[in-house]
Design a protein around this motif. Structure first.
Motif, PDB file in Angstrom:
ATOM      1  N   MET A  77       0.860  -1.170   0.000  1.00  0.00           N
ATOM      2  CA  MET A  77       0.000   0.000   0.000  1.00  0.00           C
ATOM      3  C   MET A  77       0.902   1.228   0.000  1.00  0.00           C
ATOM      4  O   MET A  77       1.624   1.469   0.953  1.00  0.00           O
ATOM      5  CB  MET A  77      -0.909  -0.040   1.227  1.00  0.00           C
ATOM      6  CG  MET A  77      -1.853   1.092   1.303  1.00  0.00           C
ATOM      7  SD  MET A  77      -3.152   0.971   2.552  1.00  0.00           S
ATOM      8  CE  MET A  77      -2.434   0.095   3.871  1.00  0.00           C
ATOM      9  N   LYS A  78       0.855   1.997  -1.060  1.00  0.00           N
ATOM     10  CA  LYS A  78       1.730   3.137  -1.239  1.00  0.00           C
ATOM     11  C   LYS A  78       1.425   4.274  -0.279  1.00  0.00           C
ATOM     12  O   LYS A  78       2.310   4.798   0.385  1.00  0.00           O
ATOM     13  CB  LYS A  78       1.611   3.649  -2.668  1.00  0.00           C
ATOM     14  CG  LYS A  78       2.832   3.452  -3.480  1.00  0.00           C
ATOM     15  CD  LYS A  78       2.633   3.950  -4.853  1.00  0.00           C
ATOM     16  CE  LYS A  78       2.867   5.433  -4.888  1.00  0.00           C
ATOM     17  NZ  LYS A  78       3.006   6.027  -6.145  1.00  0.00           N
TER      18      LYS A  78
ATOM     19  N   PHE B 157       6.016  -4.422  -4.759  1.00  0.00           N
ATOM     20  CA  PHE B 157       5.603  -3.187  -4.098  1.00  0.00           C
ATOM     21  C   PHE B 157       6.751  -2.571  -3.315  1.00  0.00           C
ATOM     22  O   PHE B 157       6.890  -1.350  -3.285  1.00  0.00           O
ATOM     23  CB  PHE B 157       4.401  -3.439  -3.186  1.00  0.00           C
ATOM     24  CG  PHE B 157       3.112  -3.597  -3.928  1.00  0.00           C
ATOM     25  CD1 PHE B 157       2.496  -2.516  -4.529  1.00  0.00           C
ATOM     26  CD2 PHE B 157       2.521  -4.844  -4.047  1.00  0.00           C
ATOM     27  CE1 PHE B 157       1.310  -2.660  -5.231  1.00  0.00           C
ATOM     28  CE2 PHE B 157       1.336  -5.001  -4.749  1.00  0.00           C
ATOM     29  CZ  PHE B 157       0.728  -3.908  -5.339  1.00  0.00           C
TER      30      PHE B 157
ATOM     31  N   GLU C  93      -4.219 -10.417  -5.409  1.00  0.00           N
ATOM     32  CA  GLU C  93      -5.131  -9.363  -5.859  1.00  0.00           C
ATOM     33  C   GLU C  93      -4.538  -8.006  -5.500  1.00  0.00           C
ATOM     34  O   GLU C  93      -3.727  -7.896  -4.581  1.00  0.00           O
ATOM     35  CB  GLU C  93      -6.509  -9.520  -5.214  1.00  0.00           C
ATOM     36  CG  GLU C  93      -7.248 -10.758  -5.676  1.00  0.00           C
ATOM     37  CD  GLU C  93      -8.654 -10.845  -5.111  1.00  0.00           C
ATOM     38  OE1 GLU C  93      -9.030 -10.015  -4.260  1.00  0.00           O
ATOM     39  OE2 GLU C  93      -9.375 -11.761  -5.525  1.00  0.00           O
ATOM     40  N   TYR C  94      -4.957  -6.976  -6.250  1.00  0.00           N
ATOM     41  CA  TYR C  94      -4.408  -5.643  -6.064  1.00  0.00           C
ATOM     42  C   TYR C  94      -5.512  -4.611  -6.226  1.00  0.00           C
ATOM     43  O   TYR C  94      -6.406  -4.786  -7.053  1.00  0.00           O
ATOM     44  CB  TYR C  94      -3.332  -5.339  -7.122  1.00  0.00           C
ATOM     45  CG  TYR C  94      -2.362  -6.468  -7.318  1.00  0.00           C
ATOM     46  CD1 TYR C  94      -1.287  -6.630  -6.463  1.00  0.00           C
ATOM     47  CD2 TYR C  94      -2.536  -7.386  -8.348  1.00  0.00           C
ATOM     48  CE1 TYR C  94      -0.396  -7.680  -6.619  1.00  0.00           C
ATOM     49  CE2 TYR C  94      -1.660  -8.439  -8.518  1.00  0.00           C
ATOM     50  CZ  TYR C  94      -0.595  -8.579  -7.652  1.00  0.00           C
ATOM     51  OH  TYR C  94       0.270  -9.616  -7.811  1.00  0.00           O
ATOM     52  N   TYR C  95      -5.430  -3.556  -5.467  1.00  0.00           N
ATOM     53  CA  TYR C  95      -6.252  -2.392  -5.761  1.00  0.00           C
ATOM     54  C   TYR C  95      -5.522  -1.616  -6.840  1.00  0.00           C
ATOM     55  O   TYR C  95      -4.308  -1.421  -6.772  1.00  0.00           O
ATOM     56  CB  TYR C  95      -6.435  -1.514  -4.517  1.00  0.00           C
ATOM     57  CG  TYR C  95      -7.367  -2.104  -3.492  1.00  0.00           C
ATOM     58  CD1 TYR C  95      -8.718  -2.269  -3.778  1.00  0.00           C
ATOM     59  CD2 TYR C  95      -6.906  -2.486  -2.246  1.00  0.00           C
ATOM     60  CE1 TYR C  95      -9.585  -2.808  -2.843  1.00  0.00           C
ATOM     61  CE2 TYR C  95      -7.765  -3.014  -1.295  1.00  0.00           C
ATOM     62  CZ  TYR C  95      -9.107  -3.174  -1.601  1.00  0.00           C
ATOM     63  OH  TYR C  95      -9.949  -3.708  -0.673  1.00  0.00           O
ATOM     64  N   TRP C  96      -6.255  -1.181  -7.839  1.00  0.00           N
ATOM     65  CA  TRP C  96      -5.637  -0.437  -8.926  1.00  0.00           C
ATOM     66  C   TRP C  96      -4.835   0.737  -8.395  1.00  0.00           C
ATOM     67  O   TRP C  96      -3.743   1.020  -8.867  1.00  0.00           O
ATOM     68  CB  TRP C  96      -6.703   0.060  -9.895  1.00  0.00           C
ATOM     69  CG  TRP C  96      -7.264  -0.984 -10.801  1.00  0.00           C
ATOM     70  CD1 TRP C  96      -6.976  -2.315 -10.824  1.00  0.00           C
ATOM     71  CD2 TRP C  96      -8.213  -0.772 -11.823  1.00  0.00           C
ATOM     72  NE1 TRP C  96      -7.701  -2.943 -11.809  1.00  0.00           N
ATOM     73  CE2 TRP C  96      -8.475  -2.021 -12.428  1.00  0.00           C
ATOM     74  CE3 TRP C  96      -8.880   0.334 -12.296  1.00  0.00           C
ATOM     75  CZ2 TRP C  96      -9.362  -2.175 -13.487  1.00  0.00           C
ATOM     76  CZ3 TRP C  96      -9.778   0.187 -13.337  1.00  0.00           C
ATOM     77  CH2 TRP C  96     -10.006  -1.055 -13.931  1.00  0.00           C
TER      78      TRP C  96
ATOM     79  N   PRO D 217      -6.173  -6.332   0.279  1.00  0.00           N
ATOM     80  CA  PRO D 217      -6.503  -7.263  -0.813  1.00  0.00           C
ATOM     81  C   PRO D 217      -6.030  -8.670  -0.478  1.00  0.00           C
ATOM     82  O   PRO D 217      -5.084  -8.863   0.276  1.00  0.00           O
ATOM     83  CB  PRO D 217      -5.760  -6.694  -2.014  1.00  0.00           C
ATOM     84  CG  PRO D 217      -4.700  -5.821  -1.450  1.00  0.00           C
ATOM     85  CD  PRO D 217      -5.159  -5.365  -0.113  1.00  0.00           C
TER      86      PRO D 217
ATOM     87  N   ASP E 118      -3.150   1.060  -5.851  1.00  0.00           N
ATOM     88  CA  ASP E 118      -1.849   0.676  -5.316  1.00  0.00           C
ATOM     89  C   ASP E 118      -0.820   0.445  -6.421  1.00  0.00           C
ATOM     90  O   ASP E 118       0.386   0.465  -6.172  1.00  0.00           O
ATOM     91  CB  ASP E 118      -1.972  -0.584  -4.452  1.00  0.00           C
ATOM     92  CG  ASP E 118      -2.785  -0.342  -3.197  1.00  0.00           C
ATOM     93  OD1 ASP E 118      -2.908   0.831  -2.776  1.00  0.00           O
ATOM     94  OD2 ASP E 118      -3.303  -1.324  -2.634  1.00  0.00           O
ATOM     95  N   LEU E 119      -1.282   0.241  -7.650  1.00  0.00           N
ATOM     96  CA  LEU E 119      -0.377   0.047  -8.784  1.00  0.00           C
ATOM     97  C   LEU E 119       0.017   1.371  -9.436  1.00  0.00           C
ATOM     98  O   LEU E 119       1.068   1.469 -10.076  1.00  0.00           O
ATOM     99  CB  LEU E 119      -1.019  -0.868  -9.830  1.00  0.00           C
ATOM    100  CG  LEU E 119      -1.396  -2.272  -9.353  1.00  0.00           C
ATOM    101  CD1 LEU E 119      -2.167  -3.006 -10.442  1.00  0.00           C
ATOM    102  CD2 LEU E 119      -0.183  -3.058  -8.914  1.00  0.00           C
TER     103      LEU E 119
ATOM    104  N   ILE F 107       5.166  -8.143  -9.708  1.00  0.00           N
ATOM    105  CA  ILE F 107       4.839  -6.875  -9.044  1.00  0.00           C
ATOM    106  C   ILE F 107       5.612  -6.854  -7.733  1.00  0.00           C
ATOM    107  O   ILE F 107       5.442  -7.739  -6.890  1.00  0.00           O
ATOM    108  CB  ILE F 107       3.330  -6.739  -8.789  1.00  0.00           C
ATOM    109  CG1 ILE F 107       2.574  -6.762 -10.119  1.00  0.00           C
ATOM    110  CG2 ILE F 107       3.034  -5.451  -8.015  1.00  0.00           C
ATOM    111  CD1 ILE F 107       1.068  -6.777  -9.987  1.00  0.00           C
TER     112      ILE F 107
ATOM    113  N   ILE G 105       6.841  -2.858 -11.484  1.00  0.00           N
ATOM    114  CA  ILE G 105       6.087  -3.901 -12.172  1.00  0.00           C
ATOM    115  C   ILE G 105       6.942  -4.349 -13.341  1.00  0.00           C
ATOM    116  O   ILE G 105       7.421  -3.521 -14.129  1.00  0.00           O
ATOM    117  CB  ILE G 105       4.725  -3.381 -12.684  1.00  0.00           C
ATOM    118  CG1 ILE G 105       3.842  -2.950 -11.513  1.00  0.00           C
ATOM    119  CG2 ILE G 105       4.025  -4.444 -13.527  1.00  0.00           C
ATOM    120  CD1 ILE G 105       2.532  -2.318 -11.930  1.00  0.00           C
TER     121      ILE G 105
END
Length: 171
Positions: free
Chosen positions: A1-2, A158, A100-103, A96, A105-106, A156, A163
């Motif tokens: 989580m950024k 984080f 899985e990822y929240y957009w 998540p 966070d990408l 990915i 990525i």
């Protein structure tokens, strides 16, 4: 989580329904009525004014998701909210599941090819129906890379903010 303090856009108010102040909303949560779990809402008007509201109730009628906003008691008050965005703090969302990822966070992560060629950073993502798409921008161009794992998105990281993609840098 950024950035756990960042606000995440979960939906938008799209109009009024009836005379009692019900507001139709477009929810981007799955399932769409889950939007009511994440409160308080930060409501951002089309002009940019923000207000924090708690105690919103609502339901999915099948055709619409309807919200009852405290203080909105008639159709005119509900209609004023048309176009208002619904945001919540990123920290209000559950973590998540693995893989899985929240957009959100990408967004902002650097994108490199499997050969180490830098392609830019993730600007945003969007859904096409067939698959999601990473929009990667650098100073010169914008690339759209299908978010298909492991075919195109191979990793990915984080912690490293990267990525890795199997993608031709010239494409």
């Amino acid at each position: 989580m950024k950035d756990p303090g960042r606000h995440i856009l979960l939906g938008r108010m799209i109009g009024a329904l009836g005379l009692r102040g019900d507001v139709k909303i477009e929810s981007w949560t799955e399932p769409r009525e889950t939007i009511f779990r994440y409160q308080p809402w930060v409501l951002r008007s089309p002009q940019g004014a923000q207000d924090i509201v708690s105690g919103i109730r609502g339901r999915d009628t099948g055709k619409h998701v309807l919200a009852q906003i405290p203080g909105v008691t008639d159709r005119d008050a509900a209609e004023v909210l048309r176009g208002t965005e619904i945001l919540v703090p990123r920290s209000a969302l559950p973590p998540p599941r693995p893989g899985e990822y929240y957009w959100v966070d990408l967004e902002g992560l650097r994108v490199v090819t499997t050969e180490g060629v830098a392609l830019g950073t993730v600007s945003h993502l969007f859904a096409t129906g067939a698959n999601d798409v990473l929009v990667v921008r650098d100073d010169e161009r914008e690339r759209m890379i299908p978010f298909v794992q492991p075919q195109f998105v191979t990793g990915i990281d984080f912690d490293g903010g990267v990525i890795t993609v199997d993608w031709d840098p010239d494409f």
